[in-house]
Motif scaffolding. Structure first.
Motif, PDB file in Angstrom:
ATOM      1  N   MET A 153      -4.593  18.336  37.857  1.00  0.00           N
ATOM      2  CA  MET A 153      -4.523  17.783  39.211  1.00  0.00           C
ATOM      3  C   MET A 153      -3.118  17.286  39.556  1.00  0.00           C
ATOM      4  N   SER A 154      -2.137  17.559  38.695  1.00  0.00           N
ATOM      5  CA  SER A 154      -0.733  17.237  38.964  1.00  0.00           C
ATOM      6  C   SER A 154      -0.553  15.759  39.310  1.00  0.00           C
ATOM      7  N   TYR A 155      -0.955  14.899  38.394  1.00  0.00           N
ATOM      8  CA  TYR A 155      -0.850  13.459  38.630  1.00  0.00           C
ATOM      9  C   TYR A 155       0.599  13.019  38.681  1.00  0.00           C
ATOM     10  N   LEU A 156       0.937  12.189  39.662  1.00  0.00           N
ATOM     11  CA  LEU A 156       2.271  11.615  39.775  1.00  0.00           C
ATOM     12  C   LEU A 156       2.273  10.227  39.157  1.00  0.00           C
ATOM     13  N   LYS A 157       3.333   9.889  38.429  1.00  0.00           N
ATOM     14  CA  LYS A 157       3.439   8.574  37.815  1.00  0.00           C
ATOM     15  C   LYS A 157       3.713   7.517  38.880  1.00  0.00           C
ATOM     16  N   PRO A 158       3.340   6.252  38.576  1.00  0.00           N
ATOM     17  CA  PRO A 158       3.543   5.187  39.558  1.00  0.00           C
ATOM     18  C   PRO A 158       4.968   5.086  40.083  1.00  0.00           C
ATOM     19  N   ALA A 159       5.957   5.261  39.236  1.00  0.00           N
ATOM     20  CA  ALA A 159       7.343   5.182  39.703  1.00  0.00           C
ATOM     21  C   ALA A 159       7.644   6.229  40.767  1.00  0.00           C
ATOM     22  N   GLU A 160       6.911   7.348  40.712  1.00  0.00           N
ATOM     23  CA  GLU A 160       7.098   8.410  41.703  1.00  0.00           C
ATOM     24  C   GLU A 160       6.337   8.102  42.988  1.00  0.00           C
ATOM     25  N   PHE A 161       5.031   7.770  42.859  1.00  0.00           N
ATOM     26  CA  PHE A 161       4.265   7.598  44.098  1.00  0.00           C
ATOM     27  C   PHE A 161       4.601   6.304  44.827  1.00  0.00           C
ATOM     28  N   VAL A 162       5.159   5.305  44.139  1.00  0.00           N
ATOM     29  CA  VAL A 162       5.584   4.097  44.842  1.00  0.00           C
ATOM     30  C   VAL A 162       6.751   4.403  45.768  1.00  0.00           C
ATOM     31  N   GLN A 163       7.623   5.313  45.355  1.00  0.00           N
ATOM     32  CA  GLN A 163       8.703   5.726  46.254  1.00  0.00           C
ATOM     33  C   GLN A 163       8.136   6.441  47.483  1.00  0.00           C
ATOM     34  N   THR A 164       7.057   7.199  47.271  1.00  0.00           N
ATOM     35  CA  THR A 164       6.375   7.833  48.403  1.00  0.00           C
ATOM     36  C   THR A 164       5.761   6.783  49.314  1.00  0.00           C
ATOM     37  N   GLY A 205      -4.061   6.589  46.746  1.00  0.00           N
ATOM     38  CA  GLY A 205      -4.631   7.692  45.974  1.00  0.00           C
ATOM     39  C   GLY A 205      -4.236   9.050  46.518  1.00  0.00           C
ATOM     40  N   ASN A 206      -4.057   9.140  47.834  1.00  0.00           N
ATOM     41  CA  ASN A 206      -3.632  10.392  48.461  1.00  0.00           C
ATOM     42  C   ASN A 206      -2.223  10.789  48.035  1.00  0.00           C
ATOM     43  N   MET A 207      -1.473   9.839  47.471  1.00  0.00           N
ATOM     44  CA  MET A 207      -0.088  10.096  47.057  1.00  0.00           C
ATOM     45  C   MET A 207       0.047  10.307  45.556  1.00  0.00           C
ATOM     46  N   THR A 208      -1.046  10.188  44.822  1.00  0.00           N
ATOM     47  CA  THR A 208      -0.959  10.228  43.363  1.00  0.00           C
ATOM     48  C   THR A 208      -1.178  11.610  42.782  1.00  0.00           C
ATOM     49  N   ALA A 209      -1.498  12.587  43.615  1.00  0.00           N
ATOM     50  CA  ALA A 209      -1.760  13.939  43.122  1.00  0.00           C
ATOM     51  C   ALA A 209      -1.163  14.957  44.082  1.00  0.00           C
ATOM     52  N   ARG A 210      -0.922  16.159  43.586  1.00  0.00           N
ATOM     53  CA  ARG A 210      -0.383  17.228  44.430  1.00  0.00           C
ATOM     54  C   ARG A 210      -1.470  18.159  44.943  1.00  0.00           C
ATOM     55  N   SER A 211      -2.580  18.284  44.231  1.00  0.00           N
ATOM     56  CA  SER A 211      -3.652  19.174  44.666  1.00  0.00           C
ATOM     57  C   SER A 211      -4.617  18.443  45.584  1.00  0.00           C
ATOM     58  N   VAL A 212      -5.289  19.204  46.453  1.00  0.00           N
ATOM     59  CA  VAL A 212      -6.276  18.615  47.360  1.00  0.00           C
ATOM     60  C   VAL A 212      -7.419  17.993  46.564  1.00  0.00           C
ATOM     61  N   ALA A 213      -7.877  18.668  45.521  1.00  0.00           N
ATOM     62  CA  ALA A 213      -8.972  18.135  44.709  1.00  0.00           C
ATOM     63  C   ALA A 213      -8.583  16.816  44.061  1.00  0.00           C
ATOM     64  N   GLY A 214      -7.360  16.738  43.548  1.00  0.00           N
ATOM     65  CA  GLY A 214      -6.887  15.504  42.933  1.00  0.00           C
ATOM     66  C   GLY A 214      -6.784  14.376  43.933  1.00  0.00           C
ATOM     67  N   LYS A 215      -6.281  14.669  45.131  1.00  0.00           N
ATOM     68  CA  LYS A 215      -6.165  13.666  46.175  1.00  0.00           C
ATOM     69  C   LYS A 215      -7.543  13.132  46.564  1.00  0.00           C
ATOM     70  N   ILE A 216      -8.506  14.033  46.742  1.00  0.00           N
ATOM     71  CA  ILE A 216      -9.849  13.611  47.145  1.00  0.00           C
ATOM     72  C   ILE A 216     -10.480  12.724  46.079  1.00  0.00           C
ATOM     73  N   LEU A 227       2.448  -3.263  43.288  1.00  0.00           N
ATOM     74  CA  LEU A 227       2.957  -1.945  42.906  1.00  0.00           C
ATOM     75  C   LEU A 227       4.449  -1.833  43.209  1.00  0.00           C
ATOM     76  N   TYR A 228       4.860  -2.357  44.352  1.00  0.00           N
ATOM     77  CA  TYR A 228       6.275  -2.308  44.732  1.00  0.00           C
ATOM     78  C   TYR A 228       7.127  -3.104  43.756  1.00  0.00           C
ATOM     79  N   LEU A 229       6.684  -4.300  43.423  1.00  0.00           N
ATOM     80  CA  LEU A 229       7.493  -5.168  42.564  1.00  0.00           C
ATOM     81  C   LEU A 229       7.642  -4.605  41.152  1.00  0.00           C
ATOM     82  N   THR A 230       6.567  -4.046  40.614  1.00  0.00           N
ATOM     83  CA  THR A 230       6.621  -3.611  39.229  1.00  0.00           C
ATOM     84  C   THR A 230       7.115  -2.187  39.041  1.00  0.00           C
ATOM     85  N   HIS A 231       6.950  -1.332  40.062  1.00  0.00           N
ATOM     86  CA  HIS A 231       7.348   0.069  39.889  1.00  0.00           C
ATOM     87  C   HIS A 231       8.535   0.490  40.750  1.00  0.00           C
TER      88      HIS A 231
END
Length: 283
Positions: free
Chosen positions: A1-12, A181-192, A256-260
């Motif tokens: 499901m192409s999970y993004l790490k917190p450091a990545e999705f917090v920037q998103t 959660g919509n920002m933590t994955a690249r696939s539609v299935a992962g986002k859902i 999430l912002y403060l720690t990542h």
């Protein structure tokens, strides 16, 4: 499901908050209207399912379908921008001020209210055959639920107000996790999958969501519930909105912002350290 790490999705998260603050008035309202429409219809699906089965948890299982649809379409709930929009200000993005953040909150909330009221009227018409007959079983459930969560709180006075406020906090703690959660994955299935879980939790535990309540209580009044606008505003919508701000911003997005994001500035991230054969800082 192409999970993004917190450091990545917090920037998103920060970039998304900035984009929403910079969005035009027309688009904020339009996206808010569509989000209110879709989420309101999801409430109808959930209440219909609960009425048919007599099992509340079944309604909670189906309700997230609306949240997933509106999120994938890029529509906005004010509960989500309560948490995301201020991050751009915290991160000192150019031109982002608290006035612009609150403008974003206000316009999205206005759009949500318009969409919710529109669907409330259409559903009331549908459940009463153009207001010619008494509400059916689903309509009676709406009356019962809306009365319990307005008059019920009003009868408790300040204790009821605080209860609604706390449920608003807990609600948007979960809802903003759904938005993220919509920002933590690249696939539609992962986002859902990532969106479905926290939204299920908030609905199953009967927490208070501002946009859901913009639909639920006006519909109850249209169907004949015995409470007025003042009771709805004072003992449900106002404490719910305040609780949603606290829950979404202070309990979900700021940690999430403060720690990542904030902590990582000037430090080597786990990913960078591992890429260069160095020990990760957090390990």
């Amino acid at each position: 499901m192409s999970y993004l790490k917190p450091a990545e999705f917090v920037q998103t998260m920060i970039a998304t908050g900035e984009a929403k603050v910079r969005t035009s008035t027309r688009d904020l309202i339009l996206r808010g209207v569509m989000a209110g429409i879709i989420l309101s219809l999801a409430v109808v699906v959930a209440i219909t399912t609960i009425t048919q089965t007599g099992i509340g948890i079944v309604g909670a299982l189906v309700f997230p379908v609306g949240f997933c649809i509106l999120s994938l379409m890029g529509y906005d709930l004010v509960t989500g921008v309560f948490g995301l929009a201020p991050l751009a200000q915290f991160d000192n993005r150019p031109g982002i001020t608290w006035a612009r953040v609150m403008r974003c909150w206000g316009l999205v909330g206005l759009g949500n209210l318009i969409g919710s009221l529109l669907v409330a009227f259409l559903i009331a018409l549908s459940l009463t055959m153009n207001f010619s007959v008494e509400p059916n079983a689903v309509g009676q459930t709406f009356i019962k639920v809306s009365t319990a969560r307005t008059v019920g709180f009003e009868n408790l006075g300040f204790d009821g107000w605080i209860t609604c406020f706390v449920r608003g906090i807990l609600c948007n703690l979960m809802v903003c996790l759904g938005v993220i959660g919509n920002m933590t994955a690249r696939s539609v299935a992962g986002k859902i999958a990532a969106m479905w879980l926290p939204i299920f939790i908030f609905f199953a535990l009967v927490f208070e969501h501002a946009v859901v309540n913009m639909f639920l209580f006006p519909l109850g009044m249209m169907l004949g519930a015995d409470f007025g606008i003042a009771t709805w505003l004072n003992y449900n919508l106002i404490p719910t909105i305040l609780g949603n701000i606290v829950g979404g911003l202070l309990f979900t997005c700021v940690p999430l912002y403060l720690t990542h994001a904030k902590t990582a500035k000037g430090l080597t991230t786990d990913t960078d350290a591992e890429m260069h054969g160095q020990p990760a800082l957090s390990k």
